[in-house]
Design an enzyme around this catalytic site. Structure first.
Site, PDB file in Angstrom:
ATOM      1  N   ALA A 127      63.551  47.422   4.169  1.00  0.00           N
ATOM      2  CA  ALA A 127      63.064  48.498   3.184  1.00  0.00           C
ATOM      3  C   ALA A 127      62.377  47.946   2.133  1.00  0.00           C
ATOM      4  O   ALA A 127      62.471  46.807   1.746  1.00  0.00           O
ATOM      5  CB  ALA A 127      64.270  49.103   2.934  1.00  0.00           C
ATOM      6  N   ASN A 128      61.726  48.772   1.318  1.00  0.00           N
ATOM      7  CA  ASN A 128      61.029  48.757   0.369  1.00  0.00           C
ATOM      8  C   ASN A 128      62.051  49.281  -0.989  1.00  0.00           C
ATOM      9  O   ASN A 128      62.745  50.026  -0.735  1.00  0.00           O
ATOM     10  CB  ASN A 128      59.705  49.317   0.188  1.00  0.00           C
ATOM     11  CG  ASN A 128      58.696  48.959   0.647  1.00  0.00           C
ATOM     12  OD1 ASN A 128      58.640  47.907   1.804  1.00  0.00           O
ATOM     13  ND2 ASN A 128      57.288  49.140   0.176  1.00  0.00           N
ATOM     14  N   ARG A 129      61.996  48.723  -2.300  1.00  0.00           N
ATOM     15  CA  ARG A 129      62.821  49.094  -3.343  1.00  0.00           C
ATOM     16  C   ARG A 129      62.075  50.223  -3.884  1.00  0.00           C
ATOM     17  O   ARG A 129      60.881  50.555  -4.313  1.00  0.00           O
ATOM     18  CB  ARG A 129      62.504  47.893  -4.346  1.00  0.00           C
ATOM     19  CG  ARG A 129      63.587  47.765  -5.213  1.00  0.00           C
ATOM     20  CD  ARG A 129      63.355  46.668  -6.304  1.00  0.00           C
ATOM     21  NE  ARG A 129      63.765  45.119  -5.785  1.00  0.00           N
ATOM     22  CZ  ARG A 129      64.723  44.919  -5.657  1.00  0.00           C
ATOM     23  NH1 ARG A 129      65.931  45.445  -5.774  1.00  0.00           N
ATOM     24  NH2 ARG A 129      65.272  43.524  -5.135  1.00  0.00           N
TER      25      ARG A 129
END
Ligand code: C5P
Length: 214
Positions: free
Chosen positions: A29-31
């Site tokens: 995932a991305n932050r």
């Protein structure tokens, strides 16, 4: 019927991260907290727009008057965004994971033979796809989270993705998950620098700017 400067308009907003499963318990995932995208969806609805908010996994309440579609992966987000068309504008705030992997149905075990190899596949670029769609909204806005050479990257991104505006934000400080944001609006006309302000205020100003443009 809704009242306000954006009454009768339909606006698509994407927000939050996407999660790309590796196995039933792990993901890539991305932050992203989703705060800025949710604030924008709320600000557009407050001006009377019909808003479809395609949201990745976040722990946020749906802003009043917003229709929310929850998704997990980039491919689900791409499908939900396409299904939301036609729209008068699209504001793509989501931090989409650039890669996914082939998820296994079983949890990957630590078997003593070393770490597993993940083969990554590129995800669809949802912003570029919407910007190139036959039903392209008249106003397509992308975001650019950068840690350096922000404006240069945003100008290049605007051209590469076919967006009308890119909202560039400097994420080298405490913007991630925080309540303030410092943004620059890159359009065909040039670059507007906005002072650092709360994400709610960035959202309200952007909504007014969208109403001016439509
Ligand atoms: O290329 P980059 O991820 O920096 O681009 C950011 C912009 O593109 C954001 O508006 C984001 O929502 C959008 N994007 C997208 N689909 C992707 C990657 C980025 O819509 N796969």
């Amino acid at each position: 019927p809704a009242q306000g400067r954006l009454a009768g308009r339909h606006i698509l907003v994407t927000a939050g991260p996407t999660h790309e499963p590796i196995d039933p318990v792990r993901y890539i995932a991305n932050r992203s907290s989703g705060k800025q995208g949710f604030a924008i969806a709320g600000a557009l609805a407050a001006l009377g727009a019909r808003v479809t908010l395609v949201a990745g996994p976040v722990a946020l309440a749906t802003p009043p008057g917003v229709t929310r579609v929850d998704v997990e992966t980039a491919r689900e987000m791409a499908a939900a965004a396409a299904a939301a068309l036609p729209a008068d504008a699209a504001v793509m705030v989501a931090a989409v994971a650039d890669w996914r992997t082939e998820a296994t149905g079983q949890k990957i075990k630590k078997d003593g033979k070393g770490p597993p190899m993940l083969t990554l596949t590129e995800n669809p670029d949802i912003l570029a796809t919407i910007a190139g769609d036959a039903r392209r909204p008249p106003l397509v806005i992308g975001f650019a989270a950068e840690t350096g050479d922000m404006i240069e990257h945003a100008i290049a991104k605007r051209a590469r993705k076919g967006a009308d505006w890119i909202v560039a934000n400097d994420v080298s400080g405490d913007v991630m998950g925080g309540d303030d944001n410092s943004v620059h609006i890159v359009t065909a006309q040039g670059v507007e620098h906005w002072d650092r302000m709360p994400k709610d205020q960035v959202a309200a100003r952007l909504a007014e700017r969208i109403a001016d443009a439509l």
